[in-house]
Design a protein around this motif. Sequence first.
Motif, PDB file in Angstrom:
ATOM      1  N   LYS A 389       3.124  10.869   4.084  1.00 12.11           N
ATOM      2  CA  LYS A 389       3.608  10.900   5.315  1.00 12.11           C
ATOM      3  C   LYS A 389       2.513   9.954   6.218  1.00 12.11           C
ATOM      4  O   LYS A 389       3.193   9.304   7.355  1.00 12.11           O
ATOM      5  N   MET A 390       1.346  10.310   6.196  1.00 14.03           N
ATOM      6  CA  MET A 390       0.595   9.265   6.976  1.00 14.03           C
ATOM      7  C   MET A 390       0.427   7.978   6.575  1.00 14.03           C
ATOM      8  O   MET A 390       0.325   7.083   7.305  1.00 14.03           O
ATOM      9  N   VAL A 391       0.650   7.627   5.435  1.00 15.74           N
ATOM     10  CA  VAL A 391       0.276   6.220   5.227  1.00 15.74           C
ATOM     11  C   VAL A 391       1.744   5.288   4.774  1.00 15.74           C
ATOM     12  O   VAL A 391       1.558   4.106   5.172  1.00 15.74           O
ATOM     13  N   THR A 392       2.724   5.759   4.957  1.00 15.33           N
ATOM     14  CA  THR A 392       4.175   5.262   4.970  1.00 15.33           C
ATOM     15  C   THR A 392       4.154   4.087   5.980  1.00 15.33           C
ATOM     16  O   THR A 392       4.574   3.163   5.844  1.00 15.33           O
ATOM     17  N   PRO A 393       4.046   4.521   7.300  1.00 15.15           N
ATOM     18  CA  PRO A 393       4.509   3.702   8.554  1.00 15.15           C
ATOM     19  C   PRO A 393       3.316   2.591   8.394  1.00 15.15           C
ATOM     20  O   PRO A 393       3.682   1.240   8.625  1.00 15.15           O
ATOM     21  N   PHE A 394       1.966   2.710   7.727  1.00 14.38           N
ATOM     22  CA  PHE A 394       0.994   1.509   7.608  1.00 14.38           C
ATOM     23  C   PHE A 394       1.400   0.865   6.514  1.00 14.38           C
ATOM     24  O   PHE A 394       1.246  -0.398   6.712  1.00 14.38           O
ATOM     25  N   PHE A 395       2.316   1.337   5.594  1.00 12.41           N
ATOM     26  CA  PHE A 395       2.524   0.586   4.411  1.00 12.41           C
ATOM     27  C   PHE A 395       3.813  -0.298   4.754  1.00 12.41           C
ATOM     28  O   PHE A 395       3.740  -1.445   4.499  1.00 12.41           O
ATOM     29  N   PHE A 396       4.598   0.220   5.622  1.00 15.68           N
ATOM     30  CA  PHE A 396       5.762  -0.884   6.191  1.00 15.68           C
ATOM     31  C   PHE A 396       4.978  -1.911   7.171  1.00 15.68           C
ATOM     32  O   PHE A 396       5.688  -2.980   6.955  1.00 15.68           O
ATOM     33  N   SER A 398       2.212  -3.232   7.056  1.00 16.12           N
ATOM     34  CA  SER A 398       1.645  -4.301   6.120  1.00 16.12           C
ATOM     35  C   SER A 398       2.454  -5.245   5.372  1.00 16.12           C
ATOM     36  O   SER A 398       1.919  -6.294   4.988  1.00 16.12           O
ATOM     37  N   ILE A 399       3.857  -4.939   5.144  1.00 14.88           N
ATOM     38  CA  ILE A 399       4.587  -5.990   4.496  1.00 14.88           C
ATOM     39  C   ILE A 399       5.481  -6.365   5.512  1.00 14.88           C
ATOM     40  O   ILE A 399       6.600  -6.948   4.990  1.00 14.88           O
ATOM     41  N   GLY A 400       5.225  -6.417   6.739  1.00 14.51           N
ATOM     42  CA  GLY A 400       5.814  -7.237   7.893  1.00 14.51           C
ATOM     43  C   GLY A 400       6.828  -6.689   8.595  1.00 14.51           C
ATOM     44  O   GLY A 400       7.582  -7.300   9.221  1.00 14.51           O
ATOM     45  N   TYR A 401       7.002  -5.249   8.628  1.00  9.93           N
ATOM     46  CA  TYR A 401       8.101  -4.463   9.424  1.00  9.93           C
ATOM     47  C   TYR A 401       7.623  -4.104  10.661  1.00  9.93           C
ATOM     48  O   TYR A 401       6.595  -3.610  10.694  1.00  9.93           O
ATOM     49  N   ASN A 402       8.274  -4.252  11.715  1.00 15.52           N
ATOM     50  CA  ASN A 402       8.023  -3.802  12.921  1.00 15.52           C
ATOM     51  C   ASN A 402       8.411  -2.294  13.221  1.00 15.52           C
ATOM     52  O   ASN A 402       8.878  -1.790  12.229  1.00 15.52           O
ATOM     53  N   GLU A 455       6.248  -0.774  -4.908  1.00 11.10           N
ATOM     54  CA  GLU A 455       6.358  -2.058  -5.277  1.00 11.10           C
ATOM     55  C   GLU A 455       7.537  -2.923  -4.833  1.00 11.10           C
ATOM     56  O   GLU A 455       7.700  -3.901  -4.975  1.00 11.10           O
ATOM     57  N   GLN A 456       8.105  -2.312  -3.774  1.00 11.05           N
ATOM     58  CA  GLN A 456       9.296  -2.857  -3.085  1.00 11.05           C
ATOM     59  C   GLN A 456       8.864  -3.672  -1.882  1.00 11.05           C
ATOM     60  O   GLN A 456       7.984  -2.951  -1.171  1.00 11.05           O
ATOM     61  N   THR A 457       9.528  -4.752  -1.549  1.00  7.28           N
ATOM     62  CA  THR A 457       9.225  -5.507  -0.332  1.00  7.28           C
ATOM     63  C   THR A 457      10.516  -5.852   0.284  1.00  7.28           C
ATOM     64  O   THR A 457      10.809  -6.147   1.546  1.00  7.28           O
ATOM     65  N   ASP A 458      11.422  -5.839  -0.641  1.00 14.78           N
ATOM     66  CA  ASP A 458      12.968  -6.170   0.165  1.00 14.78           C
ATOM     67  C   ASP A 458      13.648  -5.164   0.896  1.00 14.78           C
ATOM     68  O   ASP A 458      13.539  -4.103   0.729  1.00 14.78           O
ATOM     69  N   TYR A 459      14.251  -5.445   2.139  1.00 12.22           N
ATOM     70  CA  TYR A 459      14.679  -4.596   3.179  1.00 12.22           C
ATOM     71  C   TYR A 459      15.860  -3.717   2.297  1.00 12.22           C
ATOM     72  O   TYR A 459      15.708  -2.413   2.535  1.00 12.22           O
ATOM     73  N   THR A 460      16.772  -4.083   1.725  1.00 16.18           N
ATOM     74  CA  THR A 460      17.813  -3.330   1.017  1.00 16.18           C
ATOM     75  C   THR A 460      17.130  -2.505   0.008  1.00 16.18           C
ATOM     76  O   THR A 460      17.523  -1.349  -0.097  1.00 16.18           O
TER      77      THR A 460
END
Length: 564
Positions: A389-396, A398-402, A455-460
Amino acid sequence: MLIQPKKMVPPDGGWGWIAVIGVAIVNFCTRSIEPSFGLLFGDLLKELGVGTTGAALIMSTLDALINFSGLLVGPLIRAFSYRKVSLVGACLCGLGLILTFPARSMAHILVTYSIINGLGVGLTASATFVALNHYFVKRRGQAVGFSLAGTAFGMLLMPQAVRLLLEAYSFRGAILVLGGVALHSLIGSALLQPAEWHLVPERKNLEEGNRQKEMETIKEVEDEDAESPESAQTQKLIGVNTIPDFSKCLGDYRRKEGGFPRNFSTMSFITRGKTVSDAVNYSNLSNMDFTGSSLQLHLESTEKPGPKLQISEGVRLRRNMSYPAVELNSHLKIMQDFQHEPLRFEPRKKETLWTKIVNFMDLDLLKDPIYLNLVFGLSIFYVAEQNFKMVTPFFFDSIGYNKTNTALFLSVQAITDILARLILPPICDRVNVRKRTLFMVGIFLVGISRSVLAEQTDYTKILLWLVVCGFVRGAALINFTITISEYSTLEKLPAAFGLHMVGKGLFVVALGPLLGYIRDATQSYPICLHSQTFLIMLCCLAWSIEYIICWFKTRTKDASSDTT
């Protein structure tokens, strides 16, 4: 006519559903902010120059206080009540968030948000869980699942609310508003009335013939065998005849003709025609007293040795348990001739201070290896869950999502989480499978789905796997706390749950910063997520080993019993 007082049991409904609503309100106001920690504190932590390790330290301290409060829960609930404890915890939650708004250092955040708020969350979580277990027995899974839906519903709304509050009031205004929201948990805590006010009589389907009654003995005609004078006197006293001899199993029984079957509920069997040696005085149970209602003693005569005596010539004592006030013969005085040693009572050992603490806090649970393994598995999973729960926002990020995309991702995951908590509890209550087994299957799927998400980076694809992650997470968490109540008795439940929380706190302190260090050292969020999956699989492995050992022990016992 016997009037048996009715046993009062939990209602499994009624006001219990109001209590479920109250617990859902408490969870919504106090727990829903945790998944949005990275979104809420992200900008402030960047200003303070604190990286992932610092954020992990704040969350680890928060979790440690939430769980270490379990040491206080058992004694506090015993001294007061779960409603009062929940009210105090709600006040601490709101106070901790409000006092965080002027924070300009990491130490300030640790004191107010992690310690004060964490202590409040821990008290409310434990008190509300104990309250639900007092209200529900058969529908406990549904009650806990519906109450946790409040947390999931908060996780759905809170990311969007935090984003709007940050845009309108920045961090300091947003944390003040969230502190006011937390104080609304006082309303939910007030609904947790004592379960004793709402107990209902236990419903039982009474069938005729359940109660055993004393039956009169039918007198047999044509009784050819004479009884001893003592036995005849006994029969005159109680107005019944003796029981036919059941020594057929010993090869010395002659069936009487024209007799009725005898009832043997009040008299013991008499062995006739048997000879005994008079070398040693002895007493025994005559033949087999299937009813357990009377005891016959055979005492040999103390005369000089001679021919072997028949049992009918000896001294017989019979005590009828069904008629304890009737003296059946005059030979009871013989018992006074035997020397009896006075009863010796060992002096009661004085309890030490440590013994009193162990008994008061039920620390004897720590001697149970199954309970310890249960706590180990739950604690390992809890560390992985909180870190995710803590890392997920930072993960998103890091892969370019606002922030808008991040809030949407968290909301989508929360939607499927809510669906699982609403749909699955009634099904799980009807399935004849242990809640612990269902939980283990759920977390196994959680670990696999999160590793795939990493391992995913695609939005869908991210949205798709978040749907899966949310559903399996909800399926697992509905059985998270029930695994404790399933194993523990209701009397020891506060202590069992409290020690379980302490175990979670210890593991959070030990492993929480370690996961943050792994992320900072590798500069990779996917590796950090895979590390969480590794912890989840450790839980599955430990429990699987326990299941195998218990299965082998059961199989060995069954084999030995079959051989016997």
